[in-house]
Design a protein around this motif. Structure first.
Motif, PDB file in Angstrom:
ATOM      1  N   SER A 154       0.832  -1.205   0.000  1.00 18.02           N
ATOM      2  CA  SER A 154       0.000   0.000   0.000  1.00 18.02           C
ATOM      3  C   SER A 154       0.867   1.256   0.000  1.00 18.02           C
ATOM      4  N   LEU A 155       1.917   1.253   0.807  1.00 12.88           N
ATOM      5  CA  LEU A 155       2.833   2.395   0.829  1.00 12.88           C
ATOM      6  C   LEU A 155       3.556   2.528  -0.506  1.00 12.88           C
ATOM      7  N   PHE A 156       4.009   1.420  -1.040  1.00  7.46           N
ATOM      8  CA  PHE A 156       4.685   1.387  -2.336  1.00  7.46           C
ATOM      9  C   PHE A 156       3.793   1.969  -3.429  1.00  7.46           C
ATOM     10  N   ARG A 157       2.517   1.564  -3.455  1.00  8.45           N
ATOM     11  CA  ARG A 157       1.576   2.049  -4.465  1.00  8.45           C
ATOM     12  C   ARG A 157       1.337   3.554  -4.312  1.00  8.45           C
ATOM     13  N   SER A 158       1.145   4.014  -3.078  1.00  8.60           N
ATOM     14  CA  SER A 158       0.919   5.439  -2.844  1.00  8.60           C
ATOM     15  C   SER A 158       2.110   6.265  -3.308  1.00  8.60           C
ATOM     16  N   TYR A 159       3.292   5.762  -3.026  1.00  5.81           N
ATOM     17  CA  TYR A 159       4.516   6.461  -3.424  1.00  5.81           C
ATOM     18  C   TYR A 159       4.638   6.533  -4.943  1.00  5.81           C
ATOM     19  N   LEU A 160       4.442   5.407  -5.624  1.00  3.66           N
ATOM     20  CA  LEU A 160       4.563   5.384  -7.080  1.00  3.66           C
ATOM     21  C   LEU A 160       3.493   6.245  -7.744  1.00  3.66           C
ATOM     22  N   ASP A 161       2.253   6.138  -7.279  1.00  2.00           N
ATOM     23  CA  ASP A 161       1.165   6.879  -7.899  1.00  2.00           C
ATOM     24  C   ASP A 161       1.377   8.385  -7.795  1.00  2.00           C
ATOM     25  N   GLU A 162       2.035   8.822  -6.727  1.00  2.00           N
ATOM     26  CA  GLU A 162       2.270  10.252  -6.529  1.00  2.00           C
ATOM     27  C   GLU A 162       3.567  10.724  -7.171  1.00  2.00           C
ATOM     28  N   ARG A 163       4.644   9.937  -7.029  1.00  2.00           N
ATOM     29  CA  ARG A 163       5.973  10.381  -7.443  1.00  2.00           C
ATOM     30  C   ARG A 163       6.390   9.889  -8.826  1.00  2.00           C
ATOM     31  N   HIS A 164       6.012   8.669  -9.194  1.00  2.00           N
ATOM     32  CA  HIS A 164       6.494   8.080 -10.449  1.00  2.00           C
ATOM     33  C   HIS A 164       5.364   7.359 -11.186  1.00  2.00           C
ATOM     34  N   PRO A 165       4.284   8.067 -11.515  1.00  4.14           N
ATOM     35  CA  PRO A 165       3.138   7.391 -12.142  1.00  4.14           C
ATOM     36  C   PRO A 165       3.434   6.825 -13.519  1.00  4.14           C
ATOM     37  N   ASP A 166       4.471   7.348 -14.191  1.00  6.94           N
ATOM     38  CA  ASP A 166       4.824   6.866 -15.524  1.00  6.94           C
ATOM     39  C   ASP A 166       6.121   6.068 -15.534  1.00  6.94           C
ATOM     40  N   GLY A 167       6.634   5.727 -14.346  1.00  7.26           N
ATOM     41  CA  GLY A 167       7.902   5.016 -14.263  1.00  7.26           C
ATOM     42  C   GLY A 167       7.785   3.547 -14.606  1.00  7.26           C
ATOM     43  N   GLY A 168       8.927   2.894 -14.653  1.00  5.17           N
ATOM     44  CA  GLY A 168       8.965   1.490 -15.036  1.00  5.17           C
ATOM     45  C   GLY A 168       8.289   0.564 -14.039  1.00  5.17           C
ATOM     46  N   MET A 169       8.111   1.016 -12.789  1.00  3.93           N
ATOM     47  CA  MET A 169       7.480   0.175 -11.768  1.00  3.93           C
ATOM     48  C   MET A 169       5.987   0.439 -11.621  1.00  3.93           C
ATOM     49  N   ALA A 170       5.455   1.383 -12.377  1.00  4.25           N
ATOM     50  CA  ALA A 170       4.080   1.842 -12.170  1.00  4.25           C
ATOM     51  C   ALA A 170       3.042   0.730 -12.295  1.00  4.25           C
ATOM     52  N   THR A 171       3.332  -0.277 -13.081  1.00  9.43           N
ATOM     53  CA  THR A 171       2.353  -1.348 -13.312  1.00  9.43           C
ATOM     54  C   THR A 171       2.607  -2.589 -12.452  1.00  9.43           C
ATOM     55  N   MET A 172       3.501  -2.491 -11.485  1.00  6.85           N
ATOM     56  CA  MET A 172       3.815  -3.655 -10.661  1.00  6.85           C
ATOM     57  C   MET A 172       2.621  -4.078  -9.816  1.00  6.85           C
ATOM     58  N   SER A 173       2.313  -5.361  -9.870  1.00  3.34           N
ATOM     59  CA  SER A 173       1.237  -5.925  -9.054  1.00  3.34           C
ATOM     60  C   SER A 173       1.762  -6.252  -7.664  1.00  3.34           C
ATOM     61  N   ALA A 174       0.851  -6.672  -6.794  1.00  6.17           N
ATOM     62  CA  ALA A 174       1.253  -7.093  -5.455  1.00  6.17           C
ATOM     63  C   ALA A 174       2.224  -8.272  -5.521  1.00  6.17           C
ATOM     64  N   LEU A 175       2.006  -9.175  -6.488  1.00  2.00           N
ATOM     65  CA  LEU A 175       2.912 -10.310  -6.648  1.00  2.00           C
ATOM     66  C   LEU A 175       4.288  -9.853  -7.119  1.00  2.00           C
ATOM     67  N   ASP A 176       4.324  -8.920  -8.067  1.00  3.42           N
ATOM     68  CA  ASP A 176       5.604  -8.367  -8.528  1.00  3.42           C
ATOM     69  C   ASP A 176       6.351  -7.735  -7.365  1.00  3.42           C
ATOM     70  N   PHE A 177       5.633  -6.980  -6.561  1.00  6.14           N
ATOM     71  CA  PHE A 177       6.240  -6.323  -5.406  1.00  6.14           C
ATOM     72  C   PHE A 177       6.799  -7.343  -4.422  1.00  6.14           C
ATOM     73  N   ALA A 178       6.020  -8.389  -4.160  1.00  5.35           N
ATOM     74  CA  ALA A 178       6.487  -9.422  -3.235  1.00  5.35           C
ATOM     75  C   ALA A 178       7.782 -10.059  -3.731  1.00  5.35           C
ATOM     76  N   MET A 179       7.871 -10.296  -5.036  1.00  7.51           N
ATOM     77  CA  MET A 179       9.090 -10.874  -5.605  1.00  7.51           C
ATOM     78  C   MET A 179      10.265  -9.914  -5.446  1.00  7.51           C
ATOM     79  N   MET A 180      10.023  -8.604  -5.613  1.00 10.42           N
ATOM     80  CA  MET A 180      11.093  -7.627  -5.458  1.00 10.42           C
ATOM     81  C   MET A 180      11.680  -7.665  -4.053  1.00 10.42           C
ATOM     82  N   ILE A 181      10.822  -7.888  -3.066  1.00  7.07           N
ATOM     83  CA  ILE A 181      11.269  -7.894  -1.675  1.00  7.07           C
ATOM     84  C   ILE A 181      11.948  -9.206  -1.299  1.00  7.07           C
TER      85      ILE A 181
END
Length: 249
Positions: free
Chosen positions: A110-137
């Motif tokens: 949730s924090l990751f999504r809020s950060y991306l949506d506000e700071r990097h909405p067009d960045g390479g991570m903008a479309t990351m799902s919860a599963l993608d995020f879990a793999m990153m961690i």
């Protein structure tokens, strides 16, 4: 085939893509896999050579006509916070960072999504799902921690734990000569706290307590507003074709 040859890492080159930092340019990366029992040692060596980790991949830019991406690491022993940095530390003195295993939870995403949506909405991570995020961690074969930043509680001095809402978090690797900040995010509604700066300052202090000489910040790209903040943490070393060179200003 001898065993050393079989165990040697294999390197690959990506196809050209648009550069995320400098408009009108393309980027390519050379990468290898960080897996198995030698992953941690390999990550140490490659980090000293300017590579960064993303999940089980170590990569570095390999652009044909551009050398703008420069690896930087803060010199911990000689770092002295400026007046501005001291103000950031004061504004966040009510926070504490707790070091945890790299295990993702819903509040992290949730924090990751809020950060991306506000700071990097067009960045390479903008479309990351919860599963993608879990793999990153959690997809790591090296010594990795997730550091959570919350408000201090009455027992935080003993437990080293915070309370309440998650303000910020950092995914951090422990290297043999420093801490490498792999990725960090913070609540964009708390811009006045300068939490991005605060997390770097906190990592410098963590490295100092661990007796580690460097905090690796990744790539500094002169002319890129996204990366300008990294040049403020001085003294630092910047990797050139001649090796690591110290920068004082």
């Amino acid at each position: 085939m001898t065993r050393p040859l079989r165990d040697a890492p294999q390197f690959y080159l990506t196809s050209p893509t648009s550069c995320p930092y400098l408009p009108g340019r393309e980027e390519r990366k050379v990468f290898t896999h960080l897996v198995g029992g030698r992953a941690r040692d390999l990550n140490d060596v490659l980090s000293q050579g300017g590579f960064r980790r993303s999940q089980s991949i170590a990569y570095r830019p390999a652009c044909e006509t551009c050398r703008s991406c420069i690896s930087v690491r803060v010199c911990v022993d000689d770092f002295r916070p400026s007046r501005g940095f001291r103000r950031v530390l004061s504004r966040n003195s009510d926070l504490i960072g707790e070091e945890l295993p790299p295990q993702p939870r819903s509040e992290h995403y949730s924090l990751f999504r809020s950060y991306l949506d506000e700071r990097h909405p067009d960045g390479g991570m903008a479309t990351m799902s919860a599963l993608d995020f879990a793999m990153m961690i959690e997809d790591t074969h090296v010594q990795t921690s997730l550091i959570e930043y919350r408000r201090r509680g009455p027992d935080s001095g003993f437990t080293r734990r915070g309370e309440g809402d998650l303000f910020a978090m950092a995914l951090t690797d422990r290297l043999n000569d420093g801490l490498s900040m792999v990725y960090s995010v913070f609540d964009p509604a708390l811009e006045a706290r300068s939490l991005g700066t605060y997390m770097v300052l906190d990592h410098i202090e963590r490295a100092r307590k661990l007796g580690l000489p460097y905090v690796y910040l990744g790539y500094w790209v002169e002319g890129s507003p996204k990366m300008a903040y990294k040049a403020r943490f001085l003294p630092q070393e910047r990797l050139s074709p001649q090796g690591w060179e110290r920068a004082e200003d």
